[in-house]
Design a protein around this motif. Structure first.
Motif, short mmCIF file in Angstrom:
data_model
loop_
_atom_site.label_atom_id
_atom_site.label_comp_id
_atom_site.label_asym_id
_atom_site.label_seq_id
_atom_site.Cartn_x
_atom_site.Cartn_y
_atom_site.Cartn_z
N LEU A 299 25.84 -22.17 -15.87
CA LEU A 299 24.93 -21.88 -16.97
C LEU A 299 24.36 -23.18 -17.51
O LEU A 299 25.08 -24.00 -18.04
N GLU A 300 23.06 -23.37 -17.36
CA GLU A 300 22.44 -24.57 -17.89
C GLU A 300 22.28 -24.43 -19.39
O GLU A 300 21.76 -23.45 -19.87
N PRO A 301 22.75 -25.42 -20.17
CA PRO A 301 22.57 -25.33 -21.61
C PRO A 301 21.09 -25.32 -21.98
O PRO A 301 20.30 -26.07 -21.43
N VAL A 302 20.71 -24.44 -22.89
CA VAL A 302 19.32 -24.32 -23.30
C VAL A 302 19.11 -25.16 -24.55
O VAL A 302 19.72 -24.92 -25.58
N SER A 303 18.23 -26.16 -24.46
CA SER A 303 18.00 -27.07 -25.57
C SER A 303 17.20 -26.38 -26.67
O SER A 303 16.32 -25.58 -26.40
N LEU A 304 17.51 -26.73 -27.91
CA LEU A 304 16.71 -26.26 -29.04
C LEU A 304 15.53 -27.18 -29.30
O LEU A 304 14.75 -26.95 -30.22
N GLY A 305 15.38 -28.23 -28.48
CA GLY A 305 14.26 -29.14 -28.60
C GLY A 305 14.62 -30.41 -29.34
O GLY A 305 15.64 -30.50 -30.03
N ASP A 306 13.78 -31.42 -29.17
CA ASP A 306 14.00 -32.72 -29.78
C ASP A 306 13.57 -32.67 -31.25
O ASP A 306 12.38 -32.60 -31.55
N PRO A 307 14.51 -32.73 -32.21
CA PRO A 307 14.13 -32.63 -33.62
C PRO A 307 13.33 -33.82 -34.13
O PRO A 307 12.69 -33.73 -35.18
N ASN A 308 13.34 -34.93 -33.37
CA ASN A 308 12.55 -36.10 -33.76
C ASN A 308 11.09 -35.98 -33.35
O ASN A 308 10.30 -36.90 -33.60
N CYS A 309 10.74 -34.87 -32.70
CA CYS A 309 9.35 -34.66 -32.25
C CYS A 309 8.94 -33.22 -32.57
O CYS A 309 8.54 -32.47 -31.68
N LYS A 310 9.04 -32.84 -33.84
CA LYS A 310 8.73 -31.46 -34.21
C LYS A 310 7.23 -31.34 -34.48
O LYS A 310 6.76 -31.46 -35.61
N VAL A 311 6.46 -31.12 -33.41
CA VAL A 311 5.01 -30.97 -33.50
C VAL A 311 4.59 -29.68 -32.81
O VAL A 311 5.27 -29.19 -31.91
N ASP A 312 3.47 -29.12 -33.26
CA ASP A 312 2.86 -27.96 -32.61
C ASP A 312 1.69 -28.47 -31.78
O ASP A 312 0.73 -29.02 -32.32
N LEU A 313 1.78 -28.28 -30.48
CA LEU A 313 0.92 -28.99 -29.52
C LEU A 313 0.11 -28.02 -28.67
O LEU A 313 0.64 -27.07 -28.11
N SER A 314 -1.20 -28.29 -28.57
CA SER A 314 -2.08 -27.53 -27.70
C SER A 314 -2.72 -28.47 -26.67
O SER A 314 -3.27 -29.50 -27.04
N PHE A 315 -2.61 -28.10 -25.41
CA PHE A 315 -3.29 -28.85 -24.35
C PHE A 315 -4.53 -28.08 -23.93
O PHE A 315 -4.44 -26.90 -23.57
N LEU A 316 -5.69 -28.75 -23.97
CA LEU A 316 -6.95 -28.16 -23.52
C LEU A 316 -7.25 -28.78 -22.16
O LEU A 316 -7.61 -29.95 -22.07
N ILE A 317 -7.08 -27.99 -21.11
CA ILE A 317 -7.24 -28.54 -19.76
C ILE A 317 -8.60 -28.14 -19.17
O ILE A 317 -9.15 -27.08 -19.47
N ASP A 318 -9.13 -29.03 -18.36
CA ASP A 318 -10.45 -28.87 -17.75
C ASP A 318 -10.32 -27.99 -16.51
O ASP A 318 -9.68 -28.37 -15.53
N GLY A 319 -10.93 -26.81 -16.57
CA GLY A 319 -10.91 -25.90 -15.41
C GLY A 319 -12.28 -25.73 -14.80
O GLY A 319 -12.53 -24.77 -14.06
N SER A 320 -13.21 -26.66 -15.09
CA SER A 320 -14.58 -26.53 -14.61
C SER A 320 -14.65 -26.68 -13.09
O SER A 320 -13.75 -27.24 -12.45
N SER A 321 -15.73 -26.19 -12.52
CA SER A 321 -15.90 -26.20 -11.06
C SER A 321 -15.93 -27.62 -10.50
O SER A 321 -15.49 -27.86 -9.37
N SER A 322 -16.43 -28.58 -11.30
CA SER A 322 -16.59 -29.94 -10.79
C SER A 322 -15.28 -30.66 -10.54
O SER A 322 -15.23 -31.64 -9.81
N ILE A 323 -14.20 -30.16 -11.13
CA ILE A 323 -12.93 -30.88 -11.02
C ILE A 323 -12.31 -30.73 -9.63
O ILE A 323 -11.61 -31.62 -9.15
N GLY A 324 -12.54 -29.61 -8.97
CA GLY A 324 -11.97 -29.40 -7.64
C GLY A 324 -10.52 -28.97 -7.68
O GLY A 324 -9.82 -29.22 -8.66
N LYS A 325 -10.06 -28.34 -6.62
CA LYS A 325 -8.71 -27.78 -6.59
C LYS A 325 -7.63 -28.86 -6.59
O LYS A 325 -6.58 -28.73 -7.22
N ARG A 326 -7.89 -29.95 -5.85
CA ARG A 326 -6.88 -30.99 -5.73
C ARG A 326 -6.62 -31.66 -7.08
O ARG A 326 -5.47 -31.84 -7.49
N ARG A 327 -7.69 -32.03 -7.79
CA ARG A 327 -7.53 -32.68 -9.08
C ARG A 327 -6.99 -31.70 -10.13
O ARG A 327 -6.28 -32.11 -11.05
N PHE A 328 -7.31 -30.43 -9.98
CA PHE A 328 -6.75 -29.43 -10.89
C PHE A 328 -5.23 -29.35 -10.72
O PHE A 328 -4.49 -29.21 -11.70
#
Length: 607
Positions: free
Chosen positions: A209-238
């Motif tokens: 049973l792998e212990p499940v972390s409650l997260g790093d309390p020294n980094c309590k932030v709400d984070l959103s990543f906006l990733i580029d899915g446009s056609s110009s990026i290509g599959k490899r770079r995606f």
């Protein structure tokens, strides 16, 4: 002779009837025993895990007190068999912390168990487990026989039971020494029948049973990543972009007590793949990232930022309120729409915008860039803290550690500060005799109305209050109350003092008793309300406040001296001093004061 024969026949019939009645009575007694055995519900302790019990379906009685976090629970609705049976019952709402009877049914193992907080129990996430169970109310189903004692798995026979049964394990109740006739057959090869009070030892699992972390309390932030899915990026770079996200998820140590992360992909239009609430550990998050597919279309990053501002950081999507909001925008080359206005609105909403640009426009492509220098227009600091530029997608991984360090540096996330959530506000209230009891209550309502406009917590805006006459009194300090409701109740409880009017001494007192304890990263706002001219000098105390960086607003009523208000107020006085001819008109100045506070905040240089 005939009489003898009749007498013998009568005796035989009488004996038969006695035997018949005795047999019926014996059968009734046996039936009663079986019924009593059938409805005898075994009791278990709070720490008994479902995986220790072999029975596929059973009814048990849980004791009180199983809400304790030491009785671990994994999953929601469907629970991994490594969970406490009674803890899962409390989490699911079938039981409260006082205990009771429950029905437990084993089901197949799941590929993932989601953690959640419910009914006072924090269940944890688990990637996978070999067996699951469901808990429901103890309503027996027709045609199902429930055991009166449970069959536990055990790696070795407990000593107490070994003393009782030194012979080999029995498979039939008829063969076991001391077995009661008609007793239900529970015994199986390799198992031990335990009484209802026995608490089995820790389950010996074939799967670690792998212990499940409650997260790093020294980094309590709400984070959103906006990733580029446009056609110009290509599959490899995606794919490189997805791997970068997975590495970020691993490095951040995701958990409910630490950072939470969601992902939005943009092309022609943005779409949320998962929000802050969806995955609460790094392993689940990485698995989800691997399944993301490319959308294609244009690279409308500005539209995506607007989408995140309006939709992503909501309470329904897992936003925790007190945690800084961070949005990291990855851009292949350049956006196909404008980002400055969308980013400004995001910043004013308290979102820290980071930009990572990869590659970029060469000389003959710059004509296609809609918004030259778009990164510096988008971020709130142009000193390089909020932006990264990578020459090639193959060098993207080099930004991983610096980015993680910056998004976790909550003291430097200045863009999460707004005019409403980043100040220590000290009210200095005139309680002199000329105010009067009724007008003093009106002043307190004015103070409450101003306070209502701010986001109050121990990490957002804090409020304190001083009342003064000839003397001064600290009503409550900045660290006394950490919620809006508590602050408003404290204002309501302030008692009218009555006396003279020494405003200069009150300003000095507020500097020492309130603002001396202000946090270094907070804006310091003093809002002074008075109804008359001060008996002492206000010039030197007001200058001391200005030199200490305390932004002072002076509000005068009735007989207050206009020139004195302007001396107390921070420059320019027209934006920081106000005069109402009557106490009943004070309420009209609330929106003007708030507007001026926010205008001044937003006009500060971004660097």
């Amino acid at each position: 002779m005939g009489t003898v024969v009749l007498t013998m026949k009568a005796s035989v019939i009488e004996m038969f009837l006695v035997l018949l009645v005795t047999g019926i009575h014996s059968n009734k007694e046996m039936t009663k025993k079986i019924k009593r055995l059938k409805f005898n519900v075994p009791q278990i302790n709070c720490d008994v895990k479902a995986g220790k019990i072999i029975n596929p379906e059973f009814i048990v009685k849980c004791p009180a007190g199983c809400q304790d976090p030491k009785y671990h629970v994994y999953g929601t609705d469907v629970y991994a068999s490594y969970s406490s049976v009674c803890g899962a019952a409390v989490h699911s709402g079938v039981l409260d912390n006082s205990g009771g009877k429950i029905l437990v049914r084993k089901v197949a193992g799941q590929s993932g168990y989601k953690g959640s907080y419910s009914n006072g129990v924090q269940s944890l996430s688990l990637p996978r487990w070999r067996e699951s169970f469901i808990v429901s109310e103890s309503k027996p189903q027709k045609g199902v026989t429930y055991p009166s004692a449970l069959t536990y798995s055990s790696s070795k026979t407990p000593a107490a039971k070994a003393d009782l049964w030194s012979t080999p394990t029995y498979t039939s109740s008829q063969n076991r020494p001391g077995a009661n006739p008609g007793e239900m057959d529970f015994w199986k090869p390799g198992s031990v029948l335990l009484d209802a009070g026995f608490v089995p030892k820790e389950e010996l699992s074939t799967q670690s049973l792998e212990p499940v972390s409650l997260g790093d309390p020294n980094c309590k932030v709400d984070l959103s990543f906006l990733i580029d899915g446009s056609s110009s990026i290509g599959k490899r770079r995606f794919r490189i972009q997805k791997q970068f996200l997975a590495d970020i998820a691993q490095a951040l140590d995701i958990g409910p007590a630490g950072p939470l992360m969601g992902v939005v992909q943009y092309g022609d239009n943005p779409a949320t793949h998962f929000n802050l609430r969806t995955h609460t550990n790094s392993r689940d998050l990485k698995t989800a990232i691997e399944k993301i597919t490319q959308r294609g279309g244009l690279a409308n990053a500005g539209r995506a930022i607007s989408f995140v501002t309006k939709n992503f950081f909501s309470k329904a999507n897992g936003n925790r309120g007190g945690s800084p909001n961070v949005a990291v925008v990855l851009v292949d080359g350049w956006p196909t729409d404008k980002v400055e206005e969308a980013s400004r609105l995001a910043r004013e909403s308290g979102i820290n915008i980071f930009f990572i640009t990869i590659e970029g426009a060469v000389e003959n492509e710059k004509q296609y860039v809609l918004e030259p220098n778009f990164v510096n227009k988008a971020v709130c600091r142009t000193n390089g803290f909020y932006s990264f530029h990578v020459q090639s997608w193959f060098g993207l991984h080099k930004t991983l550690q610096p980015l993680v360090k910056r998004v976790c540096d909550t003291e430097r996330l200045a863009c999460s500060k707004t005019c409403l959530n980043s100040a220590d506000i000290g009210f200095v209230i005139d309680g002199s005799s000329s105010v009067g009891t009724g007008n003093f209550r009106t002043v307190l309502q004015f103070v409450a109305n101003l306070s209502k406009e701010f986001e109050i917590s121990d990490t957002d805006t804090r409020v304190g209050a001083v009342q003064y006459t000839y003397e001064q009194r600290l009503e409550f300090g900045f660290d006394k109350y950490s919620s809006k409701a508590d602050v408003l109740n404290a204002i309501k409880r302030v008692g009218y003092w009555s006396g003279g009017t020494s405003t200069g001494a009150a300003i000095n007192y507020a500097l020492e008793q309130l603002f001396q304890k202000s946090k270094p990263n907070k804006r310091k706002l003093m809002i002074l309300i008075t109804d008359g001219r001060s008996y002492d000098d206000v010039r030197i105390p007001a200058l001391a406040a200005h030199l200490k960086g305390v932004i002072t607003y002076a509000v005068g009523v009735a007989w207050a001296a206009q020139e004195e208000l302007e001396v107390i107020a921070t420059h320019p006085a027209r934006d920081h001093s106000f005069f109402a001819d009557d106490f009943d008109n004070l309420y009209q100045y609330v929106p003007r004061i708030i507007r001026n506070i926010c205008t001044e905040f937003n006009s500060q240089p971004r660097n």
